[in-house]
Design an enzyme around this catalytic site. Structure first.
Site, mmCIF file in Angstrom:
data_model
loop_
_atom_site.group_PDB
_atom_site.id
_atom_site.type_symbol
_atom_site.label_atom_id
_atom_site.label_comp_id
_atom_site.label_asym_id
_atom_site.label_seq_id
_atom_site.Cartn_x
_atom_site.Cartn_y
_atom_site.Cartn_z
ATOM 1 N N GLY A 14 9.755 2.447 -1.652
ATOM 2 C CA GLY A 14 9.798 0.999 -1.451
ATOM 3 C C GLY A 14 11.135 0.407 -1.839
ATOM 4 O O GLY A 14 11.196 -0.644 -2.494
ATOM 5 N N ARG A 17 14.247 -3.207 -0.273
ATOM 6 C CA ARG A 17 14.534 -4.572 -0.706
ATOM 7 C C ARG A 17 14.015 -4.772 -2.120
ATOM 8 O O ARG A 17 13.372 -3.904 -2.693
ATOM 9 C CB ARG A 17 13.873 -5.572 0.247
ATOM 10 C CG ARG A 17 12.410 -5.319 0.517
ATOM 11 C CD ARG A 17 11.905 -6.018 1.774
ATOM 12 N NE ARG A 17 10.538 -5.635 2.128
ATOM 13 C CZ ARG A 17 9.455 -6.302 1.768
ATOM 14 N NH1 ARG A 17 9.560 -7.397 1.030
ATOM 15 N NH2 ARG A 17 8.251 -5.900 2.131
ATOM 16 N N VAL A 63 3.906 6.015 1.961
ATOM 17 C CA VAL A 63 3.595 6.921 0.850
ATOM 18 C C VAL A 63 2.102 7.181 0.708
ATOM 19 O O VAL A 63 1.706 8.095 -0.026
ATOM 20 C CB VAL A 63 4.174 6.407 -0.485
ATOM 21 C CG1 VAL A 63 5.696 6.381 -0.431
ATOM 22 C CG2 VAL A 63 3.600 5.050 -0.862
ATOM 23 N N ASN A 89 8.022 2.888 -6.780
ATOM 24 C CA ASN A 89 8.085 1.431 -6.792
ATOM 25 C C ASN A 89 7.307 0.805 -5.643
ATOM 26 O O ASN A 89 7.042 -0.397 -5.650
ATOM 27 C CB ASN A 89 9.560 1.014 -6.717
ATOM 28 C CG ASN A 89 9.747 -0.447 -6.400
ATOM 29 O OD1 ASN A 89 9.549 -1.308 -7.247
ATOM 30 N ND2 ASN A 89 10.131 -0.748 -5.156
ATOM 31 N N TYR A 160 -4.013 -6.546 -7.717
ATOM 32 C CA TYR A 160 -2.705 -5.997 -8.098
ATOM 33 C C TYR A 160 -2.747 -5.415 -9.512
ATOM 34 O O TYR A 160 -2.296 -4.294 -9.753
ATOM 35 C CB TYR A 160 -1.656 -7.107 -8.003
ATOM 36 C CG TYR A 160 -0.301 -6.747 -8.540
ATOM 37 C CD1 TYR A 160 0.605 -6.030 -7.761
ATOM 38 C CD2 TYR A 160 0.093 -7.135 -9.822
ATOM 39 C CE1 TYR A 160 1.862 -5.701 -8.255
ATOM 40 C CE2 TYR A 160 1.338 -6.818 -10.313
ATOM 41 C CZ TYR A 160 2.210 -6.099 -9.530
ATOM 42 O OH TYR A 160 3.462 -5.768 -10.027
ATOM 43 N N ALA A 162 -5.356 -4.514 -11.402
ATOM 44 C CA ALA A 162 -6.248 -3.359 -11.526
ATOM 45 C C ALA A 162 -5.571 -2.091 -11.021
ATOM 46 O O ALA A 162 -5.692 -1.014 -11.625
ATOM 47 C CB ALA A 162 -7.542 -3.607 -10.751
ATOM 48 N N ALA A 163 -4.842 -2.200 -9.924
ATOM 49 C CA ALA A 163 -4.149 -1.035 -9.378
ATOM 50 C C ALA A 163 -3.063 -0.551 -10.326
ATOM 51 O O ALA A 163 -2.881 0.659 -10.527
ATOM 52 C CB ALA A 163 -3.552 -1.378 -8.011
ATOM 53 N N LYS A 164 -2.336 -1.474 -10.938
ATOM 54 C CA LYS A 164 -1.285 -1.077 -11.873
ATOM 55 C C LYS A 164 -1.880 -0.493 -13.150
ATOM 56 O O LYS A 164 -1.291 0.406 -13.776
ATOM 57 C CB LYS A 164 -0.395 -2.273 -12.195
ATOM 58 C CG LYS A 164 0.460 -2.751 -11.025
ATOM 59 C CD LYS A 164 1.448 -1.699 -10.560
ATOM 60 C CE LYS A 164 2.454 -2.266 -9.548
ATOM 61 N NZ LYS A 164 3.425 -1.245 -9.093
#
Length: 254
Positions: A14, A17, A63, A89, A160, A162-164
């Site tokens: 990622g 940018r 990915v 990232n 977001y 929860a995923a992290k």
């Protein structure tokens, strides 16, 4: 075993940018060969590779697809040698806009799964593609990107965050398994960054509030985060693994 950053091939997912681009620039500045992964941001990724020169290249892959990741690794290896460092990232499309966020009564499991598929699934696919090479040489550096929202969910971005959180758990279990192979796995967690595409929807007033509550008196930048990532890939972090370094100017004490 330690190696200087200038001797490394680094894959940043990622990286077309935002924060990913800042991380790619930081590694390039220190002399590394940099593979800039992108999914949709082809023009931005290729422009960054052109800007950085012959020690950088843009490589397309989603990915979440192990097949695409494998093909990308082959392309990187052919050009620069197999990657020694992974900075994961990549982020599923997301905007930090508190007014437009999905509330619990309107959220589905698919929302959380979509974020987790990129955060954890993407990390898994990249790790699996790199593990044989890194284990054979007894050296590897994996850095994942997290968030201080786990410690301070000032805005409840449920999907977001929860995923992290899952990615942090995966970072630590991977550190346990890969450590005997000479591979370290760590996380760098930022706060709201000023400014990336994901944070562009955040009102200026929110940035000002965060700055006023932060001991250093300012909002963290992508460049601040990128330099912290360099630490985990450097010889100075040779004895550090399974850790989560929060880089947010002291807003959250982890």
């Amino acid at each position: 075993m330690t190696r200087p950053i200038s001797d490394l091939t680094v894959l940043v997912t990622g990286a077309g940018r935002g924060l990913g681009a800042a991380i790619a620039r930081a590694f390039h500045r220190e002399g590394a060969r940099v593979a800039i992964n992108y999914r949709n941001s082809q023009a931005a990724a290729e422009a960054l590779a052109t800007e950085l020169g012959p020690r950088a290249g843009a490589f397309k892959a989603d990915v979440t697809s192990s097949e695409q990741v494998g093909a990308m690794m082959d392309q990187i290896t052919a050009r620069f040698g197999a990657p020694d460092v992974l900075v994961h990232n990549a982020l599923a499309d997301f905007a930090f806009n508190g007014d437009a966020r999905a509330h619990l009564d309107r959220m589905s499991w698919a929302d959380i799964a979509r974020q987790t598929e990129t955060s954890v699934g993407g990390a898994l696919n990249c790790l699996q593609a790199m593990q044989t090479h890194c284990a054979a040489q007894g050296y590897g550096r994996i850095v994942t990107i997290g968030t201080n929202l786990m410690q301070n969910p000032v805005v409840p971005y449920h999907d977001y965050t929860a995923a992290k959180g899952a990615l942090l758990a995966f970072t630590r279990t991977a550190a346990k398994e890969l450590g005997p192979m000479g591979i370290t796995v760590n996380m760098v967690s930022g706060g709201l960054l000023r400014t990336t595409d994901a944070s562009a929807a955040t009102p200026d007033a929110v940035f000002d509030i965060i700055a006023s509550q932060t001991p250093l008196g300012r909002v963290t930048t992508p460049e601040d985060m990128a330099d912290a990532v360099l630490f985990f890939a450097s010889p100075w972090a040779r004895a550090v693994t399974g850790q989560n370094l929060i880089v947010d100017g002291g807003l959250v004490f982890g």
